[in-house]
Scaffold this active site. Structure first.
Site, mmCIF file in Angstrom:
data_model
loop_
_atom_site.group_PDB
_atom_site.id
_atom_site.type_symbol
_atom_site.label_atom_id
_atom_site.label_comp_id
_atom_site.label_asym_id
_atom_site.label_seq_id
_atom_site.Cartn_x
_atom_site.Cartn_y
_atom_site.Cartn_z
ATOM 1 N N ASN A 1 14.054 -41.584 -37.840
ATOM 2 C CA ASN A 1 12.988 -41.067 -37.166
ATOM 3 C C ASN A 1 13.236 -41.184 -35.578
ATOM 4 O OD1 ASN A 1 10.196 -40.797 -35.746
ATOM 5 N ND2 ASN A 1 9.642 -40.080 -37.901
ATOM 6 N N LYS B 1 2.125 -40.760 -30.851
ATOM 7 C CA LYS B 1 3.402 -41.223 -30.216
ATOM 8 C C LYS B 1 3.208 -42.378 -29.155
ATOM 9 C CE LYS B 1 6.571 -38.467 -31.907
ATOM 10 N NZ LYS B 1 7.898 -38.492 -32.376
ATOM 11 N N ARG C 1 4.377 -26.528 -32.659
ATOM 12 C CA ARG C 1 5.103 -26.980 -33.845
ATOM 13 C C ARG C 1 4.845 -28.206 -34.227
ATOM 14 N NH1 ARG C 1 7.792 -30.927 -34.713
ATOM 15 N NH2 ARG C 1 9.692 -30.730 -33.702
ATOM 16 N N ASP D 1 11.579 -35.249 -26.783
ATOM 17 C CA ASP D 1 11.876 -36.264 -27.836
ATOM 18 C C ASP D 1 12.414 -35.417 -29.157
ATOM 19 O OD1 ASP D 1 11.694 -38.532 -29.517
ATOM 20 O OD2 ASP D 1 9.811 -38.002 -30.181
ATOM 21 N N ASP D 2 12.159 -34.290 -29.359
ATOM 22 C CA ASP D 2 12.622 -33.646 -30.554
ATOM 23 C C ASP D 2 14.013 -33.092 -30.561
ATOM 24 O OD1 ASP D 2 10.035 -33.547 -32.146
ATOM 25 O OD2 ASP D 2 9.332 -32.521 -30.352
ATOM 26 N N ASN E 1 9.277 -33.660 -41.279
ATOM 27 C CA ASN E 1 8.078 -34.342 -41.438
ATOM 28 C C ASN E 1 6.850 -33.564 -41.629
ATOM 29 O OD1 ASN E 1 9.094 -36.961 -41.125
ATOM 30 N ND2 ASN E 1 9.518 -36.420 -38.544
ATOM 31 N N GLU F 1 6.968 -33.216 -26.397
ATOM 32 C CA GLU F 1 6.698 -33.375 -28.054
ATOM 33 C C GLU F 1 6.203 -32.176 -28.862
ATOM 34 O OE1 GLU F 1 7.795 -36.550 -29.128
ATOM 35 O OE2 GLU F 1 7.892 -35.555 -31.126
ATOM 36 N N ASP F 2 7.113 -31.528 -29.939
ATOM 37 C CA ASP F 2 6.522 -30.815 -30.681
ATOM 38 C C ASP F 2 5.964 -29.418 -30.103
ATOM 39 O OD1 ASP F 2 7.092 -32.676 -32.372
ATOM 40 O OD2 ASP F 2 4.985 -32.808 -33.590
ATOM 41 N N TYR G 1 1.028 -42.718 -37.479
ATOM 42 C CA TYR G 1 2.193 -41.847 -36.997
ATOM 43 C C TYR G 1 2.425 -41.100 -38.520
ATOM 44 C CZ TYR G 1 6.865 -41.281 -34.870
ATOM 45 O OH TYR G 1 7.955 -40.589 -34.495
HETATM 46 N N1 LIG Z 1 12.756 -37.432 -38.429
HETATM 47 C C1 LIG Z 1 12.657 -37.008 -36.950
HETATM 48 O O1 LIG Z 1 12.824 -37.766 -36.203
HETATM 49 C C2 LIG Z 1 12.311 -35.730 -36.512
HETATM 50 C C3 LIG Z 1 12.138 -34.582 -37.429
HETATM 51 N N2 LIG Z 1 11.793 -33.464 -37.138
HETATM 52 C C4 LIG Z 1 11.222 -32.519 -38.064
HETATM 53 O O2 LIG Z 1 12.386 -31.290 -38.303
HETATM 54 C C5 LIG Z 1 11.495 -30.077 -38.788
HETATM 55 C C6 LIG Z 1 12.020 -29.018 -37.789
HETATM 56 O O3 LIG Z 1 11.696 -29.444 -36.375
HETATM 57 P P1 LIG Z 1 12.105 -28.067 -35.170
HETATM 58 O O4 LIG Z 1 13.650 -28.265 -35.292
HETATM 59 O O5 LIG Z 1 11.376 -28.628 -33.983
HETATM 60 O O6 LIG Z 1 11.460 -26.968 -35.738
HETATM 61 P P2 LIG Z 1 11.978 -25.616 -35.576
HETATM 62 O O7 LIG Z 1 11.004 -24.526 -35.922
HETATM 63 O O8 LIG Z 1 12.319 -25.371 -33.947
HETATM 64 O O9 LIG Z 1 13.142 -25.124 -36.514
HETATM 65 C C7 LIG Z 1 13.124 -24.994 -37.771
HETATM 66 C C8 LIG Z 1 14.511 -24.555 -38.206
HETATM 67 O O10 LIG Z 1 14.514 -24.385 -39.518
HETATM 68 C C9 LIG Z 1 14.978 -23.148 -40.017
HETATM 69 N N3 LIG Z 1 14.516 -22.939 -41.421
HETATM 70 C C10 LIG Z 1 13.399 -22.429 -41.745
HETATM 71 N N4 LIG Z 1 13.383 -22.111 -42.913
HETATM 72 C C11 LIG Z 1 14.493 -22.348 -43.575
HETATM 73 C C12 LIG Z 1 14.927 -22.200 -44.832
HETATM 74 N N5 LIG Z 1 14.348 -21.651 -46.017
HETATM 75 N N6 LIG Z 1 16.478 -22.773 -44.767
HETATM 76 C C13 LIG Z 1 17.181 -23.200 -43.712
HETATM 77 N N7 LIG Z 1 16.862 -23.305 -42.564
HETATM 78 C C14 LIG Z 1 15.384 -22.900 -42.283
HETATM 79 C C15 LIG Z 1 14.550 -22.206 -39.031
HETATM 80 O O11 LIG Z 1 15.284 -20.996 -38.913
HETATM 81 C C16 LIG Z 1 14.941 -22.866 -37.648
HETATM 82 O O12 LIG Z 1 15.935 -22.809 -37.329
HETATM 83 C C17 LIG Z 1 10.061 -30.501 -38.623
HETATM 84 O O13 LIG Z 1 9.565 -30.683 -39.921
HETATM 85 C C18 LIG Z 1 9.969 -31.683 -37.920
HETATM 86 O O14 LIG Z 1 8.968 -32.377 -38.301
HETATM 87 C C19 LIG Z 1 11.870 -33.105 -35.834
HETATM 88 C C20 LIG Z 1 12.173 -33.954 -34.929
HETATM 89 C C21 LIG Z 1 12.378 -35.464 -35.200
HETATM 90 C C1 LIG Z 2 9.304 -37.324 -35.677
HETATM 91 C C2 LIG Z 2 8.913 -36.178 -34.838
HETATM 92 O O1 LIG Z 2 9.028 -36.089 -33.709
HETATM 93 C C3 LIG Z 2 8.761 -34.775 -35.713
HETATM 94 O O2 LIG Z 2 8.596 -34.689 -36.837
HETATM 95 O O3 LIG Z 2 8.328 -33.643 -34.692
HETATM 96 MG MG LIG Z 3 8.220 -34.174 -32.662
#
Ligand SMILES: NC(=O)C1=CN([C@@H]2O[C@H](COP(=O)(O)OP(=O)(O)OC[C@H]3O[C@@H](n4cnc5c(N)ncnc54)[C@H](O)[C@@H]3O)[C@@H](O)[C@H]2O)C=CC1
Ligand SMILES: CC(=O)C(=O)O
Ligand SMILES: [Mg+2]
Length: 607
Positions: free
Chosen positions: A494, A207, A189, A301-302, A449, A278-279, A136
């Site tokens: 997470n 997953k 993504r 999930d996201d 991540n 997912e993603d 993962y």
């Molecule tokens: N810990 C967890 O369970 C999860 C973590 N994530 C992580 O969250 C991150 C984003 O995922 P999504 O929202 O799906 O991506 P996304 O691409 O939909 O959104 C990214 C956002 O970050 C903003 N952004 C980009 N550069 C920036 C900067 N320099 N300053 C401020 N904001 C900025 C963008 O404008 C956009 O609004 C990924 O790294 C993903 O791995 C996502 C889902 C679950």
């Molecule tokens: C954890 C997860 O779903 C993500 O980083 O997109």
């Molecule tokens: Mg995800």
């Protein structure tokens, strides 16, 4: 009133979860498993293969006597042999670059996965804390980046832009009669690594490994799906070894037609399956969620899983401050990242404030600040994303496009939460500004991540923001030794804490859709899992070693919410009335009883 059970963690539950990973090899004889193949075909099928573990009588029955070395090993001996090889790999690769070591470990686990699933899941379940970072996040990200080169054997199904009109028949190529859980991506993504096209298949595989390990979904009933609609990643398009369709991503109606066709095909063959999206890039994550959530049994999930996990953590930070939960309505929260995850989290947290304070959602946004790549989102923003409209601030309060550090200095938030995908964006200046937070225990959630994309490291967070912070990250970091000899606890915020329970609870309820009530119940359950003592030490989430117990509790909460919402149709022999009569404890037991556990079953051949 919701959240009322937060501190009411029962002693029985506490005792049950302390078992964590156990290593007992039962001597009870499991029920038989019918197979429709014999001879070498069995040895080459990871669902049924036992390697050297086939007893001699079974070797006779299946026509494999002589195809294996004569010594019959027990599952326990095979387990020890694997772990010893794994430790030896660790010793032999000590000092080599981290990526090299991680990929070597992934290869070793993957080889076992491809050969003998029973032993693979046994090893995974018993060593989940060590192995989750390999199958993962973070290693799965590295695997996706290198997937075309790493690819050896097929796993899951691929539906591409070239398969239009064929999916209804293609879906019958999948060898299993029954599928319970499907995880689908379009690779647009992948974690914070961007568009990885077909190589994103590693994410549904990872997953679903977590589904088997955490929720006990039978691995013969899971299906990873890659919907390959092209990629806009130029490097991949130029790469001769790239395994996906070499064309730019489909857009608009063309894209939706492909995904509609897949959903129809999947639910035609398996009407009772649950599909996890997912993603997907944000625009398609939201659009598909709206398009399908009332029609199919699916969730994103996201957007939704992450929201529930983050909300549970945010409530934990209130308790960590020694404040009553009702104080959540006064917490100032800065969310950096306004994509699928950031907007999902902000929306769910605002809804919780509105419910708790008995105010409108608009009024509940007062203490939330949303920042994207162009800075603070205000009503002055041109081309404001419709999903962010509710959270746009009045520029009279802080200017449009204000930087993270400007916002933190002005607002002095209780929580700074990152879902931006941008590594290191919580730099020294930002973290030092969090020292002036209005909270006695400022919280920093660097949720992006994989590890290199985390908004800050755990060490930097404790070093610059101070030893009294509460810290959580999306990928695992080691706990931090503080100057005063204390330990800075690192939480892993997470969605893995929720999606297995959401999927399993939904499946066993027989609900045909996933409601907000079911998702809210999942989040509440996770929030109430921790004791006050733990939370006050900054421990917001349970150890991943307890993931099966957490998932049973979350799954039960989801199932009971489905009953409350009057959409539980039952599963197998258990009808809706039976579900309705179950107490909370009965429901947890029902969920637990339905978890698959890896043991070698006697194989019985049937033509
Ligand atoms: N810990 C967890 O369970 C999860 C973590 N994530 C992580 O969250 C991150 C984003 O995922 P999504 O929202 O799906 O991506 P996304 O691409 O939909 O959104 C990214 C956002 O970050 C903003 N952004 C980009 N550069 C920036 C900067 N320099 N300053 C401020 N904001 C900025 C963008 O404008 C956009 O609004 C990924 O790294 C993903 O791995 C996502 C889902 C679950
Ligand atoms: C954890 C997860 O779903 C993500 O980083 O997109
Ligand atoms: Mg995800």
């Amino acid at each position: 009133m919701m959240w009322k059970n937060i501190a009411g963690f029962s002693k029985a539950a506490a005792a049950a979860r302390t078992h964590g990973s156990r290593r007992c090899f039962s001597t009870a004889i499991p029920g038989p498993c019918i197979v429709h193949k014999r001879g070498a075909d069995i040895l080459h099928d990871p669902w049924f293969n036992k390697d050297t573990g086939f007893p001699l009588t079974e070797r006779d029955r299946l026509g494999i006597r002589g195809l294996l070395p004569p010594r019959v090993m027990t599952c326990e001996q095979q387990y020890d042999r694997f772990i010893e090889s794994f430790r030896s790999l660790e010793r032999n690769t000590a000092g080599q670059p981290e990526n090299v070591v991680s990929l070597a470990k992934w290869r070793m686990l993957n080889r076992l996965h491809d050969r003998n699933e029973t032993l693979y899941y046994r090893v995974l379940i018993d060593n989940i804390k060590d192995f989750a970072p390999i199958i993962y996040t973070p290693t799965v990200g590295l695997v996706c980046q290198n997937y075309s080169g790493l690819y050896r054997r097929p796993r899951g199904m691929y539906f591409s832009a070239k398969d239009k009109g064929e999916m209804m028949s293609m879906i019958y190529n999948w060898p299993a009669q029954q599928v319970d859980m499907i995880v689908i991506t379009d690779g647009s993504r992948i974690l914070g690594l961007g568009d990885l096209g077909v190589q994103g298949i590693g994410i549904p595989i990872g997953k679903l490994d977590m589904y088997v390990a955490a929720a006990g979904i039978n691995p013969q009933r899971v299906l990873p799906i890659m919907l390959d609609v092209g990629t806009n990643n130029e490097k991949l398009l130029q790469n001769d070894l790239y395994l996906g369709v070499r064309q730019p991503r489909l857009e608009g109606e063309e894209y939706l037609e492909i995904i509609d066709e897949f959903m129809e095909a999947a639910f035609t063959r398996w009407p009772k399956a649950v599909v996890q999206f997912e993603d997907f890039q944000a625009k398609w994550a939201f659009e598909t969620l709206e398009r399908y959530r009332k029609k199919f049994c699916m969730f994103n999930d996201d957007v939704q899983g992450t929201a529930g996990v983050a909300l549970a953590g945010l409530l934990g930070t209130v308790r960590a401050q020694g404040r009553p939960l009702s104080d959540f309505v006064n917490q100032k929260i800065v969310v950096v990242g306004a994509g699928s995850a950031g907007l999902g989290v902000t929306k769910m947290a605002v809804q919780a404030v509105a419910r708790m304070a008995g105010i409108s959602e608009i009024d509940a946004t007062k203490n939330f600040y949303l920042i994207d790549k162009d800075g603070l989102v205000t009503t002055e923003r041109t081309k404001l994303d419709p999903g962010a409209v509710l959270f746009a601030k009045n520029p009279a309060e802080i200017r449009e496009g204000a930087s993270i550090v400007e916002v933190v200095k002005k607002v002095r938030p209780h929580v700074l939460l990152g879902l931006s995908g941008v590594g290191g964006i919580f730099n020294e200046e930002v973290l030092k500004a969090m020292r002036e937070s209005d909270s006695c225990k400022p919280a920093i959630f660097a949720m992006s991540n994989p590890t290199l994309n985390a908004e800050c490291t755990a060490v930097d967070a404790f070093k610059h923001a101070g030893g009294n912070i509460v810290f959580a990250s999306g990928s695992p970091f080691e706990n931090v030794e503080l100057d005063n000899g204390k330990v800075g606890h690192v939480n892993q915020a997470n969605n893995m804490y929720l999606f297995p329970g959401i999927g399993l609870g939904t499946l066993l309820s027989g609900a045909r859709i996933v409601t907000d009530g079911m998702l809210q119940a999942a989040s509440e359950c996770l929030a109430s899992y921790m004791t006050d003592e733990e939370v006050q030490k900054g421990i917001l989430y349970p150890s991943i070693n307890n993931i099966r117990h957490i998932t049973a509790e979350v799954g039960a909460a989801v199932l009971r919410a489905a009953v409350t919402d009057d959409i539980a149709e039952g599963h197998g022999d258990v009808g809706p009335k039976d579900l309705g009569h179950m107490s909370k404890e009965d429901t947890v037991n029902y969920i637990t009883r339905n978890m698959w556990f890896p043991i070698y079953s006697p194989l019985v051949h049937e033509k």
